[in-house]
Design a protein around this motif. Structure first.
Motif, PDB file in Angstrom:
ATOM      1  N   LEU A  73     -36.855   2.798   8.450  1.00 58.58           N
ATOM      2  CA  LEU A  73     -35.959   3.099   9.574  1.00 58.58           C
ATOM      3  C   LEU A  73     -36.492   2.549  10.902  1.00 58.58           C
ATOM      4  O   LEU A  73     -35.723   2.349  11.838  1.00 58.58           O
ATOM      5  CB  LEU A  73     -35.734   4.611   9.679  1.00 58.58           C
ATOM      6  N   ASP A  74     -37.806   2.306  10.971  1.00 59.72           N
ATOM      7  CA  ASP A  74     -38.331   1.754  12.228  1.00 59.72           C
ATOM      8  C   ASP A  74     -37.920   0.295  12.432  1.00 59.72           C
ATOM      9  O   ASP A  74     -38.251  -0.307  13.449  1.00 59.72           O
ATOM     10  CB  ASP A  74     -39.855   1.929  12.339  1.00 59.72           C
ATOM     11  N   SER A  75     -37.199  -0.267  11.453  1.00 60.93           N
ATOM     12  CA  SER A  75     -36.708  -1.636  11.606  1.00 60.93           C
ATOM     13  C   SER A  75     -35.198  -1.697  11.815  1.00 60.93           C
ATOM     14  O   SER A  75     -34.643  -2.783  11.945  1.00 60.93           O
ATOM     15  CB  SER A  75     -37.058  -2.449  10.349  1.00 60.93           C
ATOM     16  N   VAL A  76     -34.551  -0.538  11.843  1.00 59.72           N
ATOM     17  CA  VAL A  76     -33.091  -0.523  11.952  1.00 59.72           C
ATOM     18  C   VAL A  76     -32.645  -0.708  13.408  1.00 59.72           C
ATOM     19  O   VAL A  76     -33.184  -0.083  14.310  1.00 59.72           O
ATOM     20  CB  VAL A  76     -32.530   0.811  11.393  1.00 59.72           C
ATOM     21  N   ASP A  77     -31.660  -1.573  13.594  1.00 59.68           N
ATOM     22  CA  ASP A  77     -31.117  -1.799  14.934  1.00 59.68           C
ATOM     23  C   ASP A  77     -29.820  -1.042  15.159  1.00 59.68           C
ATOM     24  O   ASP A  77     -29.421  -0.814  16.294  1.00 59.68           O
ATOM     25  CB  ASP A  77     -30.847  -3.298  15.137  1.00 59.68           C
ATOM     26  N   GLU A  78     -29.155  -0.723  14.073  1.00 63.27           N
ATOM     27  CA  GLU A  78     -27.866  -0.047  14.224  1.00 63.27           C
ATOM     28  C   GLU A  78     -27.609   0.845  13.018  1.00 63.27           C
ATOM     29  O   GLU A  78     -27.795   0.406  11.872  1.00 63.27           O
ATOM     30  CB  GLU A  78     -26.766  -1.113  14.326  1.00 63.27           C
ATOM     31  N   LEU A  79     -27.211   2.076  13.301  1.00 68.62           N
ATOM     32  CA  LEU A  79     -26.801   2.969  12.215  1.00 68.62           C
ATOM     33  C   LEU A  79     -25.284   3.043  12.242  1.00 68.62           C
ATOM     34  O   LEU A  79     -24.697   3.348  13.283  1.00 68.62           O
ATOM     35  CB  LEU A  79     -27.390   4.361  12.414  1.00 68.62           C
ATOM     36  N   SER A 114     -34.474 -10.801  12.939  1.00 67.91           N
ATOM     37  CA  SER A 114     -33.370 -10.185  12.202  1.00 67.91           C
ATOM     38  C   SER A 114     -32.803  -8.996  12.974  1.00 67.91           C
ATOM     39  O   SER A 114     -33.514  -8.344  13.747  1.00 67.91           O
ATOM     40  CB  SER A 114     -33.872  -9.707  10.850  1.00 67.91           C
ATOM     41  N   ARG A 115     -31.557  -8.749  12.754  1.00 70.75           N
ATOM     42  CA  ARG A 115     -30.896  -7.569  13.320  1.00 70.75           C
ATOM     43  C   ARG A 115     -30.308  -6.815  12.132  1.00 70.75           C
ATOM     44  O   ARG A 115     -29.498  -7.357  11.373  1.00 70.75           O
ATOM     45  CB  ARG A 115     -29.810  -8.013  14.290  1.00 70.75           C
ATOM     46  N   ILE A 116     -30.745  -5.575  11.967  1.00 69.55           N
ATOM     47  CA  ILE A 116     -30.421  -4.847  10.735  1.00 69.55           C
ATOM     48  C   ILE A 116     -29.506  -3.668  11.027  1.00 69.55           C
ATOM     49  O   ILE A 116     -29.805  -2.849  11.892  1.00 69.55           O
ATOM     50  CB  ILE A 116     -31.722  -4.362  10.057  1.00 69.55           C
TER      51      ILE A 116
END
Lengths: 301, 342
Positions: free
Chosen positions: B333-339, B312-314
């Motif tokens: 947040l350790d799984s977030v790819d883009e803010l 997944s890309r989150i």
């Protein structure tokens, strides 16, 4: 027409013209790049368990925090070899890497005969100091686990989902897990996924047979499905692994203390906390530097 | 040892009484046969060896044709690269349909030029061309939005374009643990998906409130009724609800007016103001397709002919979390790819 016109110009004029243009380009670029190189300290980051697709978000988040504190920049490095080359060659930089990786680099450096043959003064012109260790919920260590739907393991036929690279995953299984026989690791099918939770879900959905993940990820997922029996079995558990280490390579003690303090205080600001959370951490712990230099990573102060 | 044993056996055979009369003739014939065989081997030893190697290599190394809709487009290029990197000991040829105005002809020409063991089709143009020719070999596909059309087709395997609904709901719950009621608008086309999602939602202690729409229904009325009952709106890829960009924009506008965050299945909706988007990770999709290819070529049983993406890309809109006052699990947040929205 254009070609004819160009050819008609004497060669020395053409060379002189091109040289001037090149000079102008170089001059226009130099002040910015030099200024940056001279003034900003780079924090290099490499961790094979963190998907490289996240490099951009990590850089943005850390740069936002660091820019509040001076001329620093965060630079994730995809390639392990390039990171190691930087680690060996840069004498004014900070390195964030897994503690395991750092220990491997230290061992390699010690076993390097050429390095040992150097006069003592030359060996230690720039001291390498392990200043900080990543923390999560008060703990500086974590455990990797191997989970699967079936209770047995067959590395020659099964597919392993993992968020780390193939080489790193196999190295972890071989060196940090006891009781696993990885003779057929070359035949192991590895599905590299971006996140630990992806690896777990891949097993849950039947896309892989086993997942190499963290114990905390399994606990997180289990807590989400609290009304359901957990269908995954823990097939192996690693030794405790130390979290991210921050290694400082700085010429002066003042700069070292300044940089260390900025990183240590991340948990005290919103932007800093976000950066820590992005790495799966919530704080840094100061560790005993003398122990760090000897290759150990025991907790100190 | 074996040759000595054979020599002894032949000698014993020639000495048997019933063979004695014709022993001289038999021996001569045998000797001539041996000489002819040796002479033919001596003539072309290298050629014989190389043709043998060619035969064994062509038998052992699978020949795969990648048909790419357009290698210049990032999402297709990433899938192609990660697929190729994941397959070793394989002969791969790539056909890029990017500039092809007659893709079917180009594909047919390529197929005529060589023998292939399987095809990997990336994108709708590639899969459509392959489907038109329908070659007699396994076809693996990815990056195709209308993948459901190929779900039950023999010899067709693939990776779906969206993350599994169950995985999407799991991520939503992980990021926003206090969200209890999730609403979804859908048409009859997604009835099965909604049934499955309802079960997954139950397992996650979420209440899924689904509102079915027909093409003639007004989106505004249905959306407003649903938005009054839920904590968040979940978008699914639906041919009626999301028929046009205008409809998607209207849905976001209505949700925004009511202060309801939107959870989406594609990064495309980040610009419209989605709070969280869960998109398939394209590199993982390529790797998954490679594993599927290995299984197909080794004739292993594949339980699901079409798999959901494993990666997944989150992307997360932090400004929206604050604007809606929604509780964010900071561990996530350790799984977030883009803010987005910063």
């Amino acid at each position: 027409m254009h070609k004819f016109g160009l050819l008609s110009v004497p060669i020395f004029l053409r060379v002189s013209f091109i040289t001037r243009i090149l000079l102008l380009c170089v001059l226009s670029m130099t002040p910015v790049s030099l200024l940056k190189a001279q003034t900003s300290l780079t924090i290099y980051f490499h961790k094979p368990e963190i998907n490289t697709a996240r490099n951009s978000v990590l850089k943005n988040t850390f740069d936002l925090y660091l820019s509040e504190n001076g001329a620093y920049q965060f630079q994730p490095v995809d390639n392990r070899k390039i990171f190691e080359t930087l680690f060996e060659s840069e004498d004014e930089a900070v390195f964030m890497m897994s503690s395991r990786h750092y220990q491997q680099l230290l061992l390699r450096q010690k076993s390097n005969q050429n390095y040992e043959k150097l006069p003592y003064g030359q060996q230690s012109q720039v001291l390498t100091k392990v200043g900080l260790l990543g923390m999560k919920s008060g703990s500086g260590t974590y455990r990797k686990i191997l989970v699967g739907k079936a209770k047995h393991i067959n590395f020659s036929t099964m597919t392993l989902a993992t968020s780390a690279t193939r080489d790193y995953s196999i190295s972890l299984l071989e060196n940090e897990f006891s009781g696993l026989s990885l003779k057929a690791s070359s035949a192991l099918n590895v599905l590299v996924v971006p996140k630990d939770i992806d690896a777990l879900m891949a097993v849950g959905f039947g896309l892989a047979d086993m997942a190499l993940t963290t114990k905390s990820s399994l606990e997180k997922l289990s807590s989400l499905y609290s009304h359901q029996n957990q269908p995954l079995h823990i097939l192996g558990e690693s030794n405790p692994l130390q979290r991210l280490a921050v290694v400082f390579r700085q010429r002066s003690v003042e700069s070292y203390i300044k940089t260390l303090t900025i990183i240590k205080q991340m948990s005290k600001s919103e932007q800093g906390r976000r950066g820590l959370n992005m790495l799966g951490l919530d704080d840094w712990r100061l560790i005993d530097e003398s122990i760090g230099q000897e290759g150990g990573m025991s907790h100190g102060k | 040892m074996e040759s000595r044993f054979l020599t002894n056996r032949i000698y014993q055979l020639l000495l048997r009484p019933d063979f004695r009369l014709s022993r001289g003739v038999s021996f001569l014939s045998f000797a001539v046969l041996c000489m002819m065989t040796l002479a033919s081997c001596a003539h072309q030893p290298e050629q014989a060896l190389s043709s043998k190697q060619e035969l064994s290599s062509s038998l052992d190394i699978p020949h795969i044709l990648i048909v790419n809709t357009n290698s210049q487009i990032d999402r297709y290029e990433i899938a192609e690269t990660s697929f190729t990197e994941s397959l070793s000991n394989t002969k791969i040829r790539v056909l890029d349909l990017g500039d092809e105005h007659r893709p079917v002809d180009a594909l047919q020409d390529t197929l005529n030029e060589s023998d292939y063991d399987a095809i990997y089709a990336i994108g709708a143009k590639a899969l459509g061309s392959v489907d038109y020719i329908d070659p007699d070999m396994p076809v693996i596909f990815s990056s195709v939005l209308n993948w459901r059309r190929f779900h039950e087709q023999d010899n067709y395997y693939g990776i779906a374009s969206e993350v599994a609904p169950k995985a999407q709901l799991t991520w939503f719950k992980y990021f926003f643990p206090e969200v209890k009621k999730v609403g979804v608008l859908h048409s009859v086309d997604n009835q099965q998906l909604i049934q499955d999602a309802r079960m997954s939602a139950n397992e996650l202690s979420l209440t899924l409130i689904a509102s079915e729409m027909k093409a003639e229904d007004t989106l505004e009325k249905n959306a407003n009724t649903l938005l009054d009952q839920v904590d968040a709106l979940w978008l699914v890829s639906d041919p009626v609800v999301m028929a046009t960009t205008e409809k998607a924009e209207l849905l976001f506008e209505l949700a925004h007016k009511k202060g309801i965050p939107v959870l989406s299945y594609n990064r495309f909706f980040d610009d419209l103001g989605a709070l969280l988007s869960i998109t398939a990770d394209l590199a993982t999709t390529g790797r998954q397709a490679a594993l599927m290819m290995k299984s197909v070529l080794s004739q292993r049983v594949i339980e699901e002919s079409v798999q959901f993406p494993a990666g997944s890309r989150i992307s997360l809109n932090v400004a929206k979390t604050k604007a809606y006052g929604i509780v964010l699990n900071e561990d996530a947040l350790d799984s977030v790819d883009e803010l987005v929205g910063e």
